[in-house]
Design a protein around this motif. Structure first.
Motif, short mmCIF file in Angstrom:
data_model
loop_
_atom_site.label_atom_id
_atom_site.label_comp_id
_atom_site.label_asym_id
_atom_site.label_seq_id
_atom_site.Cartn_x
_atom_site.Cartn_y
_atom_site.Cartn_z
N THR A 144 0.82 -1.21 0.00
CA THR A 144 0.00 0.00 0.00
C THR A 144 0.85 1.26 0.00
O THR A 144 0.52 2.25 -0.68
CB THR A 144 -0.94 0.00 1.22
N TYR A 147 1.71 3.00 -3.32
CA TYR A 147 0.70 3.86 -3.93
C TYR A 147 0.63 5.22 -3.24
O TYR A 147 0.43 6.26 -3.90
CB TYR A 147 -0.66 3.19 -3.89
N ASN A 174 -6.68 9.04 -4.51
CA ASN A 174 -5.61 8.05 -4.62
C ASN A 174 -5.11 7.56 -3.26
O ASN A 174 -4.46 6.51 -3.19
CB ASN A 174 -4.45 8.62 -5.42
N THR A 175 -5.38 8.31 -2.20
CA THR A 175 -4.95 7.89 -0.87
C THR A 175 -6.13 7.57 0.05
O THR A 175 -5.93 7.37 1.26
CB THR A 175 -4.09 9.00 -0.21
N LEU A 180 -7.42 2.48 -1.60
CA LEU A 180 -6.26 1.70 -1.19
C LEU A 180 -6.65 0.27 -0.87
O LEU A 180 -5.88 -0.67 -1.16
CB LEU A 180 -5.58 2.35 0.02
N LEU A 183 -6.92 -1.44 -4.23
CA LEU A 183 -5.62 -1.76 -4.79
C LEU A 183 -4.96 -2.93 -4.09
O LEU A 183 -4.23 -3.71 -4.70
CB LEU A 183 -4.71 -0.52 -4.72
N TRP A 212 3.82 1.18 -16.42
CA TRP A 212 3.02 0.37 -15.50
C TRP A 212 2.09 -0.59 -16.23
O TRP A 212 1.50 -1.48 -15.61
CB TRP A 212 2.17 1.27 -14.60
#
Length: 227
Positions: A144, A147, A174-175, A180, A183, A212
């Motif tokens: 984690t 990211y 994104n956070t 998370l 992901l 990526w």
């Protein structure tokens, strides 16, 4: 797939906002099929790629398992020649075939990828094309913190490009805990696994490494249709 559905339902609105700003679809637009009849987007999300393809094909169908994503697609990106269906990529049910079948960052969620690829091949017209873009990583599931650090490093460049308000919104998404957690459930394959798996299932396909992501392009001719 159920876990992916639930996580995308939670982040649908912010995911659409972020992807509208950040995603580059030139890989698909530069590899369109010659025939421009019907196109299919597997894992179409909020319909961004479907919308772009709608200017080039007579009909474009987008399928997804997230009701929230489909709702956004129908609200923001419904065209006269587009339709959005709630359908599992593992079980593609169509009576008509397609000239162009695409998928972006969906395949790492699938449980039975070989079966899905065989279904896609059977749904493709001769001289049609399959174009896939998905994550590639030597680490099956990155930690984690990777990211979070990535989001921090991108924050200043995003301010310069999109302004502080939009950059802050991207960073929060994104956070965020739901994103998370999503992901953390992803499972990626390596570059070698791409060559082995797709090379076997899509003979003579072309690969394009893009940081990526790995792109895969396969054209169906009379010979390959018998494979």
């Amino acid at each position: 797939m159920e876990a992916a559905r639930d996580s995308f339902n939670k982040v649908a609105e912010e995911y659409d906002f972020v992807n509208t700003l950040l995603n580059d679809y030139s890989f698909f637009m530069s590899n369109l099929s010659l025939q421009k009849g019907r196109a299919l987007d597997i894992g179409s999300g909020s319909g961004i790629l479907v919308d772009k393809l709608s200017s080039h094909f007579d009909e474009v169908v987008g399928i997804d398992i997230s009701d929230e994503m489909l709702s956004i697609a129908k609200t923001k990106r419904q065209r006269a020649n587009t339709s959005y269906l709630h359908m599992d990529a593992e079980n593609l049910i169509f009576e008509q075939k397609f000239d162009f079948i695409v998928s972006r960052t969906t395949f790492h969620h699938l449980n039975h990828l070989p079966n899905v690829l065989e279904q896609m091949k059977s749904l493709l017209n001769d001289d049609g094309k399959i174009v896939i873009l998905d994550n590639v990583s030597e680490v099956e599931t990155p930690a984690t913190y990777v990211y979070v650090i990535g989001a921090m490093l991108e924050f200043i460049p995003h301010i310069r490009k999109f302004g502080l308000k939009n950059a802050s919104r991207i960073f929060r998404h994104n956070t965020s805990k739901p994103w998370l957690e999503h992901l953390a459930s992803d499972k990626y394959i390596s570059e070698k696994q791409y060559y082995d798996l797709y090379g076997k299932l899509l003979p003579n396909c072309r690969f394009q490494k893009m940081g990526w992501a790995m792109g895969v392009i396969w054209e169906k001719d009379q010979k390959s249709s018998n494979l």
